[in-house]
Design a protein around this motif. Structure first.
Motif, mmCIF file in Angstrom:
data_model
loop_
_atom_site.group_PDB
_atom_site.id
_atom_site.type_symbol
_atom_site.label_atom_id
_atom_site.label_comp_id
_atom_site.label_asym_id
_atom_site.label_seq_id
_atom_site.Cartn_x
_atom_site.Cartn_y
_atom_site.Cartn_z
ATOM 1 N N MET A 117 0.924 -1.405 0.081
ATOM 2 C CA MET A 117 0.029 -0.062 0.076
ATOM 3 C C MET A 117 0.919 1.154 0.189
ATOM 4 O O MET A 117 1.877 1.163 0.490
ATOM 5 C CB MET A 117 -0.969 -0.071 1.239
ATOM 6 C CG MET A 117 -1.826 1.040 1.358
ATOM 7 S SD MET A 117 -2.797 1.101 2.733
ATOM 8 C CE MET A 117 -4.000 -0.349 2.353
ATOM 9 N N SER A 118 0.692 2.338 -0.903
ATOM 10 C CA SER A 118 1.368 3.272 -1.056
ATOM 11 C C SER A 118 0.403 4.503 -0.505
ATOM 12 O O SER A 118 -0.860 4.418 -0.878
ATOM 13 C CB SER A 118 2.076 3.642 -2.277
ATOM 14 O OG SER A 118 0.878 3.706 -3.489
ATOM 15 N N ASN A 119 0.957 5.728 -0.192
ATOM 16 C CA ASN A 119 0.244 6.919 0.010
ATOM 17 C C ASN A 119 0.984 8.118 -0.608
ATOM 18 O O ASN A 119 2.099 8.428 -0.562
ATOM 19 C CB ASN A 119 0.494 7.186 1.592
ATOM 20 C CG ASN A 119 0.005 5.775 2.381
ATOM 21 O OD1 ASN A 119 -1.084 5.727 2.367
ATOM 22 N ND2 ASN A 119 0.680 5.630 3.375
ATOM 23 N N ILE A 120 0.069 8.764 -1.505
ATOM 24 C CA ILE A 120 0.298 9.875 -2.059
ATOM 25 C C ILE A 120 -0.364 11.005 -1.587
ATOM 26 O O ILE A 120 -1.420 10.951 -1.612
ATOM 27 C CB ILE A 120 -0.029 9.568 -3.635
ATOM 28 C CG1 ILE A 120 0.564 8.283 -4.371
ATOM 29 C CG2 ILE A 120 0.367 10.801 -4.456
ATOM 30 C CD1 ILE A 120 0.078 8.121 -5.663
ATOM 31 N N ALA A 121 0.565 12.115 -1.327
ATOM 32 C CA ALA A 121 -0.099 13.164 -0.864
ATOM 33 C C ALA A 121 -0.328 14.296 -2.049
ATOM 34 O O ALA A 121 0.718 14.561 -2.634
ATOM 35 C CB ALA A 121 0.924 14.022 0.229
ATOM 36 N N VAL A 122 -1.578 14.831 -2.282
ATOM 37 C CA VAL A 122 -1.618 15.726 -3.388
ATOM 38 C C VAL A 122 -1.985 16.980 -2.808
ATOM 39 O O VAL A 122 -2.906 17.170 -2.170
ATOM 40 C CB VAL A 122 -2.717 15.405 -4.238
ATOM 41 C CG1 VAL A 122 -3.092 16.214 -5.329
ATOM 42 C CG2 VAL A 122 -2.790 13.881 -4.875
ATOM 43 N N ILE A 123 -1.221 17.904 -3.056
ATOM 44 C CA ILE A 123 -1.284 19.431 -2.358
ATOM 45 C C ILE A 123 -2.025 20.274 -3.372
ATOM 46 O O ILE A 123 -1.704 20.332 -4.636
ATOM 47 C CB ILE A 123 0.119 19.943 -2.106
ATOM 48 C CG1 ILE A 123 1.009 19.147 -1.445
ATOM 49 C CG2 ILE A 123 -0.028 21.296 -1.539
ATOM 50 C CD1 ILE A 123 0.453 18.760 0.216
ATOM 51 N N LEU A 124 -3.316 20.627 -3.017
ATOM 52 C CA LEU A 124 -4.021 21.496 -4.070
ATOM 53 C C LEU A 124 -3.777 22.831 -3.825
ATOM 54 O O LEU A 124 -4.058 23.587 -2.808
ATOM 55 C CB LEU A 124 -5.546 21.281 -3.806
ATOM 56 C CG LEU A 124 -6.062 19.702 -3.918
ATOM 57 C CD1 LEU A 124 -7.493 19.485 -3.449
ATOM 58 C CD2 LEU A 124 -5.924 19.323 -5.332
ATOM 59 N N ALA A 125 -3.234 23.473 -4.981
ATOM 60 C CA ALA A 125 -2.897 24.776 -4.868
ATOM 61 C C ALA A 125 -3.228 25.668 -6.446
ATOM 62 O O ALA A 125 -2.471 26.474 -6.872
ATOM 63 C CB ALA A 125 -1.328 24.974 -4.881
#
Length: 246
Positions: free
Chosen positions: A1-9
């Motif tokens: 399982m991988s975790n991707i952080a998406v920063i909404l800018a």
């Protein structure tokens, strides 16, 4: 399982200013995520926390194409180890989320995506810990804090003959929580929810959890507690408060 952080800018940050930002102004008014904050820009604080978290495998940024060059310049200077993608944002927030989903559409089904507002620079490692832990047993996770104020439900179409707003309902304060970010989802769930949403001509959205709630109603959205300091910068006063906390 991988975790991707998406920063909404992808936002223009028009509410930071005294008047609405016109398309012409937008090219000269710096969005709030790029404003200086304690020696760095607002977005750098947000990225730093996710980049340094041991459970986050990748970081992606969704940015308005108009400001992509600024974001790339910052990224070249900071050289974040986990930052692998800078994605063009859409004209609406949900389109920015959709662009991010499409960027990772071919990842394995056990991929988690954490969507975070760039304008919340004080997100803590503790909040991320809680979200990651909840993702071990849930497909959808939201962050929120109990409301300390009484919330009034006011319908714009219920004004009286004088044009005054009228209170329609006063929910019990003990059951009202204020949503924050990150909001996190298993990739197939958020992908399928948006596919359904885009088929709906009445589709409107305020956040990603609301998309799940409406179009995948059988899915439980687990709520983990956030933090009073995990503020979203909307006005110049918010920026001052965050500077005080820092």
């Amino acid at each position: 399982m991988s975790n991707i952080a998406v920063i909404l800018a992808g936002g223009s940050g028009s509410r930071m200013h005294d008047k609405a930002v016109t398309p012409t102004d937008a090219r000269t008014v710096l969005p709030k995520q790029f404003l200086p904050l304690s020696g760095r820009t607002v977005i750098e604080h947000s990225i730093d926390t996710f980049n340094q978290h041991p459970a986050i495998d990748e970081v992606a940024i969704v940015v308005n194409p108009m400001w992509r060059n600024i974001m790339e310049e910052i990224a070249n200077q900071r050289r974040w180890q986990k930052l692998n993608h800078i994605i063009d944002g859409g004209s609406e927030r949900y389109l920015s989320t959709l662009n991010a989903i499409m960027a990772f559409i071919n990842r394995p089904d056990n991929t988690n995506i954490l969507f975070h507002d760039a304008a919340r620079p004080l997100v803590s490692t503790v909040i991320i810990d809680r979200v990651i832990a909840a993702l071990q047993h849930s497909e959808a996770v939201g962050v929120a804090i109990p409301s300390t104020d009484t919330i009034w439900e006011v319908h714009p179409d219920m004004s009286d003959n004088n044009g005054d707003n009228i209170v329609a309902r006063i929910p019990e304060r003990r059951i009202m929580w204020q949503a924050q970010t990150p909001q996190a989802f298993r990739l197939p769930l958020i992908r399928d929810a948006y596919q359904r949403a885009l088929q709906d001509p009445q589709f409107t959205v305020t956040d990603d959890c609301s998309v799940i709630r409406r179009y995948m109603p059988c899915t439980k959205i687990v709520v983990v507690e956030g933090d009073d300091r995990n503020l979203k910068i909307t006005t110049s006063n918010d920026l001052k408060r965050i500077e005080y906390f820092l």
